[in-house]
Design a protein around this motif. Structure first.
Motif, short mmCIF file in Angstrom:
data_model
loop_
_atom_site.label_atom_id
_atom_site.label_comp_id
_atom_site.label_asym_id
_atom_site.label_seq_id
_atom_site.Cartn_x
_atom_site.Cartn_y
_atom_site.Cartn_z
N TYR A 414 39.78 -61.71 20.29
CA TYR A 414 38.75 -61.32 21.25
C TYR A 414 38.55 -62.41 22.30
CZ TYR A 414 37.85 -58.15 17.38
OH TYR A 414 38.00 -57.23 16.38
N ASN A 415 38.29 -61.96 23.52
CA ASN A 415 38.14 -62.88 24.64
C ASN A 415 36.81 -63.63 24.60
OD1 ASN A 415 39.10 -63.73 27.46
ND2 ASN A 415 37.05 -62.93 27.88
N ASP A 416 35.77 -63.00 24.04
CA ASP A 416 34.44 -63.61 24.06
C ASP A 416 33.61 -63.05 22.91
OD1 ASP A 416 33.41 -61.04 24.98
OD2 ASP A 416 34.18 -61.60 26.95
N CYS A 417 32.42 -63.65 22.73
CA CYS A 417 31.54 -63.25 21.63
C CYS A 417 31.06 -61.80 21.78
CB CYS A 417 30.33 -64.18 21.56
SG CYS A 417 30.66 -65.73 20.69
N ARG A 418 30.78 -61.38 23.00
CA ARG A 418 30.26 -60.02 23.20
C ARG A 418 31.29 -58.98 22.74
NH1 ARG A 418 30.63 -56.31 27.36
NH2 ARG A 418 29.02 -54.70 27.28
N THR A 419 32.54 -59.17 23.14
CA THR A 419 33.58 -58.24 22.71
C THR A 419 33.71 -58.23 21.19
OG1 THR A 419 34.81 -58.60 24.77
CG2 THR A 419 36.02 -57.67 22.92
N GLU A 420 33.66 -59.41 20.59
CA GLU A 420 33.76 -59.51 19.14
C GLU A 420 32.61 -58.79 18.46
OE1 GLU A 420 34.93 -63.02 16.08
OE2 GLU A 420 33.25 -63.46 17.43
N ALA A 421 31.39 -58.97 18.99
CA ALA A 421 30.23 -58.32 18.39
C ALA A 421 30.33 -56.80 18.47
CB ALA A 421 28.95 -58.80 19.07
N LEU A 422 30.79 -56.28 19.60
CA LEU A 422 30.95 -54.83 19.74
C LEU A 422 32.00 -54.29 18.77
CD1 LEU A 422 30.82 -54.60 23.64
CD2 LEU A 422 29.14 -53.64 22.06
N CYS A 423 33.08 -55.04 18.58
CA CYS A 423 34.12 -54.60 17.64
C CYS A 423 33.65 -54.73 16.20
CB CYS A 423 35.40 -55.39 17.88
SG CYS A 423 36.21 -55.01 19.46
N GLU A 424 32.84 -55.74 15.90
CA GLU A 424 32.25 -55.84 14.56
C GLU A 424 31.34 -54.64 14.30
OE1 GLU A 424 32.98 -57.79 12.25
OE2 GLU A 424 33.71 -59.70 13.06
N LEU A 425 30.61 -54.22 15.32
CA LEU A 425 29.78 -53.02 15.19
C LEU A 425 30.66 -51.81 14.92
CD1 LEU A 425 27.18 -51.39 15.34
CD2 LEU A 425 27.38 -51.44 17.86
N GLY A 426 31.79 -51.71 15.63
CA GLY A 426 32.70 -50.59 15.40
C GLY A 426 33.20 -50.56 13.97
N ASN A 427 33.52 -51.74 13.42
CA ASN A 427 33.97 -51.80 12.02
C ASN A 427 32.85 -51.37 11.08
OD1 ASN A 427 36.49 -52.79 12.82
ND2 ASN A 427 35.83 -54.92 12.65
N TRP A 428 31.63 -51.80 11.39
CA TRP A 428 30.49 -51.48 10.53
C TRP A 428 30.21 -49.98 10.53
CZ3 TRP A 428 25.79 -49.17 11.40
CH2 TRP A 428 24.84 -49.27 10.37
N LEU A 429 30.37 -49.32 11.66
CA LEU A 429 30.06 -47.89 11.77
C LEU A 429 30.91 -47.02 10.85
CD1 LEU A 429 29.62 -47.53 15.64
CD2 LEU A 429 27.83 -47.18 13.92
N GLU A 430 32.04 -47.53 10.39
CA GLU A 430 32.90 -46.73 9.51
C GLU A 430 32.18 -46.35 8.22
OE1 GLU A 430 36.57 -48.70 8.77
OE2 GLU A 430 37.05 -48.95 10.90
N ASN A 431 31.34 -47.24 7.70
CA ASN A 431 30.64 -46.97 6.44
C ASN A 431 29.13 -47.09 6.54
OD1 ASN A 431 33.07 -46.69 4.68
ND2 ASN A 431 33.38 -48.83 5.27
N GLY A 432 28.62 -47.63 7.66
CA GLY A 432 27.19 -47.80 7.82
C GLY A 432 26.50 -46.51 8.25
N ALA A 433 25.18 -46.54 8.25
CA ALA A 433 24.39 -45.34 8.57
C ALA A 433 23.40 -45.64 9.69
CB ALA A 433 23.63 -44.86 7.33
N VAL A 434 23.29 -44.68 10.61
CA VAL A 434 22.33 -44.74 11.72
C VAL A 434 21.48 -43.48 11.65
CG1 VAL A 434 22.06 -44.75 14.22
CG2 VAL A 434 23.91 -46.06 13.17
N GLU A 435 20.17 -43.63 11.79
CA GLU A 435 19.29 -42.46 11.72
C GLU A 435 19.62 -41.49 12.86
OE1 GLU A 435 14.56 -41.27 11.38
OE2 GLU A 435 15.16 -43.38 11.64
N PRO A 436 19.86 -40.21 12.52
CA PRO A 436 20.27 -39.24 13.54
C PRO A 436 19.15 -38.96 14.55
CG PRO A 436 20.76 -38.45 11.31
CD PRO A 436 19.87 -39.63 11.17
N LYS A 437 19.60 -38.56 15.75
CA LYS A 437 18.70 -38.09 16.81
C LYS A 437 17.63 -39.11 17.17
CE LYS A 437 19.41 -33.24 15.55
NZ LYS A 437 18.80 -31.96 15.14
N THR A 438 18.03 -40.38 17.14
CA THR A 438 17.12 -41.46 17.55
C THR A 438 17.64 -42.07 18.84
OG1 THR A 438 18.38 -43.03 16.21
CG2 THR A 438 16.45 -41.99 15.18
N ASP A 439 16.81 -42.90 19.47
CA ASP A 439 17.23 -43.56 20.70
C ASP A 439 18.45 -44.44 20.49
OD1 ASP A 439 15.22 -42.33 22.10
OD2 ASP A 439 13.86 -44.05 22.07
#
Length: 511
Positions: A414-439
């Motif tokens: 990754y070129n910078d911390c922001r890109t890394e953080a966004l990709c870490e979020l992408g990895n987390w979304l595979e098994n993590g949960a987000v409350e539906p229909k929220t902001d």
């Protein structure tokens, strides 16, 4: 060494197989068929373009070619440049150095390996040498003269390699004994300078996909023999197809059936549209067709999966022990201070306060939710967040001051911390949960449609860089600073920050 003297390498001076035989017999290398094709093509063609997917062994073949050309052509000069200087050092020159050292144990090969710049020199013939040249100054490729000259341009699809490099390299190619070889992954589109060479009738073009890898073909039962270390196998190809395209691998033969040459240009193309850009470029070795999916840190369907995962969440817990917090502090009108708490299973927005006012208010918001000095608190350290981070750190909180533009922890990816953080979020979304229909679910979905990853060439290699935050703010879909996204991605990034021991503070973390 001269052609008139008794030359122990004389049997490698002529013939289509000369470089193949030198590599196998003198360097002791087991060549894959792809690598043999590259070496043979150099003996027969004045101008050559090699375009391929990853893992077929082209970089190692080029390392062997450099030595074979240098040692079987006594009055020769070999120069090489690259869109990534460090890649040239690591993937080409270091193998050359190792191969030459090993060969000298059994064969009297002259020449001294030197560095800064990486090169091989011959004491009694200053015009006989191999040298790596920085791509920063294309003019340095000009003016090479010897009985035989080989000029190589590697990583030619990278933005730092331009038509000026090709023109300068061409100036050293003066007769039929000289060779110019251009190597790269397929460019992203036809506007790249490499594509111009791929359609230039002067150039012989050979293209390989990862399905041409010796190991992949062994796995598919198409060839016999042992696997060759370092080449991609069919298992990895299957995994990449599923990961990138979100569907099962259709089979080796079916993949091959999607590849065909364009009748007009002769360039290899894929007839199947709508797949991930990485599949086309890294595995098929072709330019992505119109409609290819851009590379993103996460996709809208990932957000949907995370919303569906919410059904498994027990929302009756009195108190949730979060493994990390992400804090994005408001900087002015229209911004929000957002605090997100995350575990491997869920993420929650704990605060989302529009322009909360002053420094002390923002600090109290953090203190309201973080009640220990061990859990990582990842705080955007630009502007107002910097002062709050300093105060919380002095009070013993485990605060990491995050700066989006600084070097990522995984610098080679990754070129910078922001890109890394966004990709870490992408990895987390595979098994993590987000409350539906929220902001937060809505903002993540919109961000998934607008944030792309682009390759960026640095001295250290090629890394990913995400769409800038300023460009994202201009998006019609968002129209404001993506504060919820920022806080959640900071929290996901924080999952890989260690829990603090009795001494919290910055010294635990390095960028």
């Amino acid at each position: 060494m001269s052609a008139q003297d008794s030359n122990p390498l004389e049997k490698y001076v002529t013939g289509e197989e000369r470089y193949v035989r030198f590599t196998e017999e003198i360097l002791g290398v087991q060549l894959a068929e792809v690598q043999k094709k590259i070496l043979r093509a150099v003996t027969e063609n004045k101008h050559l373009v090699v375009v391929s997917g990853n893992g077929v062994g082209k970089s190692y073949a080029i390392a062997c070619l450099n030595l074979a050309f240098l040692y079987t052509n006594p009055n020769s000069t070999v120069v090489m440049t690259s869109g990534s200087y460090s890649q040239m050092e690591e993937a080409t020159f270091k193998p050359m150095e190792s191969l030459l050292r090993s060969a000298k144990d059994d064969f009297p090969l002259p020449g001294d390996v030197k560095k800064s710049p990486p090169r091989i020199e011959f004491e009694h013939d200053p015009e006989h040498y191999f040298r790596c040249i920085s791509g920063r100054y294309p003019d340095n490729l000009e003016g090479r003269h010897n009985e035989r000259v080989l000029v190589l341009v590697d990583e030619a699809d990278k933005p730092d390699i331009t038509q000026e490099h090709f023109d300068s390299a061409q100036s050293s190619i003066t007769d039929e004994k000289d060779r110019m070889v251009v190597i790269g992954n397929p460019p992203r589109d036809e506007g790249n300078s490499l594509y111009e060479l791929m359609t230039d009738p002067r150039y012989e073009v050979i293209q390989f996909s990862s399905m041409d890898s010796h190991n992949a073909r062994v796995d598919a039962g198409l060839v016999e023999g042992d696997k060759i270390p370092g080449l991609v196998d069919l298992k990895q190809v299957r995994e990449d197809y599923r990961s990138w395209n979100r569907e099962n691998f259709p089979g080796f033969e079916n993949i091959l059936d999607t590849l065909e040459k364009d009748d007009e240009t002769g360039v290899l193309e894929c007839t199947e549209k709508g797949l991930d850009e990485r599949w086309y470029r890294r595995r098929l070795g072709v330019i992505p067709p119109t409609g290819a999916k851009s590379v993103r840190p996460f996709y809208a369907e990932d957000v949907t999966t995370a919303e569906n995962n919410w059904e498994e969440i027990n929302d009756d817990q009195d108190e949730i022990e979060y493994d990390a917090y992400g804090v994005d502090v408001a900087r002015g009108g229209g911004d929000r201070t957002v605090i997100a708490g995350i575990t491997p299973e869920r993420v929650d927005i704990l605060e989302s306060v529009e322009s909360p006012g002053d420094h002390s208010v923002n600090k109290r918001l953090v203190e309201r939710h973080v009640d220990d000095n061990r859990t990582p608190v990842i705080m955007d350290a630009i502007g107002e967040g910097s002062g709050i981070a300093d105060e919380l750190n002095r009070e013993g909180y485990n605060v990491t001051r995050y700066k989006a533009s600084e070097n990522a922890r995984q610098r080679k990816k990754y070129n910078d911390c922001r890109t890394e953080a966004l990709c870490e979020l992408g990895n987390w979304l595979e098994n993590g949960a987000v409350e539906p229909k929220t902001d937060v679910a809505s903002e993540l979905r919109e961000a998934a449609r607008h944030i792309e990853l682009e390759e960026k060439s640095l001295k250290s290699g090629t890394t990913w860089k995400a769409t800038s935050k300023s460009d994202l703010k201009k998006s019609d879909a968002l129209g404001r600073s993506p504060d919820l996204l920022d806080a959640v991605s900071l929290a996901a990034w924080g999952l890989n920050v260690e829990q603090a021991s009795s001494n919290a503070g910055y010294s635990f973390y390095s960028y």
